[in-house]
Design a protein around this motif. Sequence first.
Motif, short mmCIF file in Angstrom:
data_model
loop_
_atom_site.label_atom_id
_atom_site.label_comp_id
_atom_site.label_asym_id
_atom_site.label_seq_id
_atom_site.Cartn_x
_atom_site.Cartn_y
_atom_site.Cartn_z
N PHE A 1 0.84 -1.19 0.00
CA PHE A 1 0.00 0.00 0.00
C PHE A 1 0.87 1.24 0.00
CE2 PHE A 1 -2.15 3.44 2.25
CZ PHE A 1 -3.36 3.50 1.58
N LYS B 1 0.37 5.42 -0.55
CA LYS B 1 -0.61 6.50 -0.70
C LYS B 1 -0.42 7.23 -2.02
CE LYS B 1 -1.07 7.48 4.24
NZ LYS B 1 -0.91 8.51 5.31
N CYS C 1 -1.77 0.50 -6.71
CA CYS C 1 -1.27 -0.65 -5.94
C CYS C 1 -1.88 -1.93 -6.50
CB CYS C 1 -1.64 -0.52 -4.47
SG CYS C 1 -1.06 1.00 -3.70
N THR D 1 -6.26 4.68 -3.12
CA THR D 1 -5.08 4.70 -2.23
C THR D 1 -4.80 6.09 -1.68
OG1 THR D 1 -3.57 5.09 -4.09
CG2 THR D 1 -4.02 2.79 -3.49
#
Length: 468
Positions: free
Chosen positions: A16, A18, A22, A73
Amino acid sequence: MDRLVKAEAKEVEVMFLKGQKCSSSFKLTNLMHTMSVAVSLTTTNPSLFSINKHFSTIPPLSSASYTLHLSHTSGQPHLPDPPDAITVRATMLPTGKATVDHLRRLFSKPGPHVFRDAVLTISLVGPHVAEYLISRKPQSHNLFTKAISACTRSQLTELLKPAVENGSADAVAYLLDAGADATATAESLMPPAIRSGSLDVVKLLEASGCEIVESVLHEAAATDRIDVMEFLLERCDEKLEVDSVDSEGRTPIHVAAREGYVRVIEFCVSMGGNPNRVDCKGRTPLHYAAWKGHVKAVECLLECSDVKCVKDREGRTAFCVAAESEESDARRRLVDLLGLGDALMRAARVDDVQGVKRCLGEGASVNGRDQNGWTPLHWAAFKGRIKSVKVLLEHGAEVDTVDDAGYTPLHCAAEAGHLQLALFLITHGASQSHLKSFPYLAAHPLHFFDSFQNQVSLPSKSNTLMYH
């Protein structure tokens, strides 16, 4: 046969990150030797997770790869309990080939021909997940250890700071065990560890070789952590001093006085700390306690220090600072407290016995000192105030205390010619051993010293009693 396909792993880990796309790949293998199988893949959260091939076919004893995509994300990682998962269903496909529509119809009809072969857990991993978990209380240890398993050593080291600041001893321990380096950070992690309030974190960092900077005792004093100070002084006695100073020349006692932490002041003094020390601005711990309106800290410092008359660079005593304090509720008490010593000195000088008793009853120190080191007993003896001397001794005045020049109250009485008062002090334990060391007394024009020595060498019982 209880299943048609086998998953390469029971879990699909997605790194993961940000703001970034992903995804993660996983593999399924057809266990059939002679027949193709059809596979259907669904997720428990289709709005968040998607798979590149919802329906597919796998030839006999062959494998196929699939990609799981994380759709959003930008925010915090989604970590439900129970976790999201991929359900793998399979059925035999005798023809070996089929369109997507045919496969959709095939799996839409439940029955014994459809096998539920696997449920693959979806796990979000990586430093962003670990940092998010650090901020949560209570933390899930399983999720955290899984998240950091995908981190590089540099990422593990970077995660130490938020873990330390959060006071999470478990997270710090897991990170150190996984390879984080507490010595590789740009700044020492010890000060934020102390501020976090966790002694366990402090111990973990010390054991891992974390740099011990001089400010650690100041940090502990500022947070009222005697336990941390005890641990650090014991473990790092060669590196730390209880009277270490910061960039402003302040010791931990200054810091504790500013915060009003009486226990820390008492601890530092018990460890050899100097409550009389001044900082770069000429301020003593008493100045700081008075400025902040900490009555208990002022009382403590008046007992263990001798700086009430010390002026800072601006010419202010602690009394002046207390009078200017913004803490209105404590201002009057502080002014009274810091002024009581002066009032006691004045009462002793003029033999105001009731004034002496009142000051002592309100908390004035019977052995407090003025700028020359004189106590109330020095002043009363020098002025020949025998009634005040008696009251002061009854309240615990030290009969042989010495001033800055080495004079005791007996010296003061003798120099001023108060023979009866000098006799009274001797009958109450005052030492005569140093009288001859003061030439002025021996050279007194009335030969006071010689007559004094003759009369006090063997004081009679009647002479002793007449002064009680």
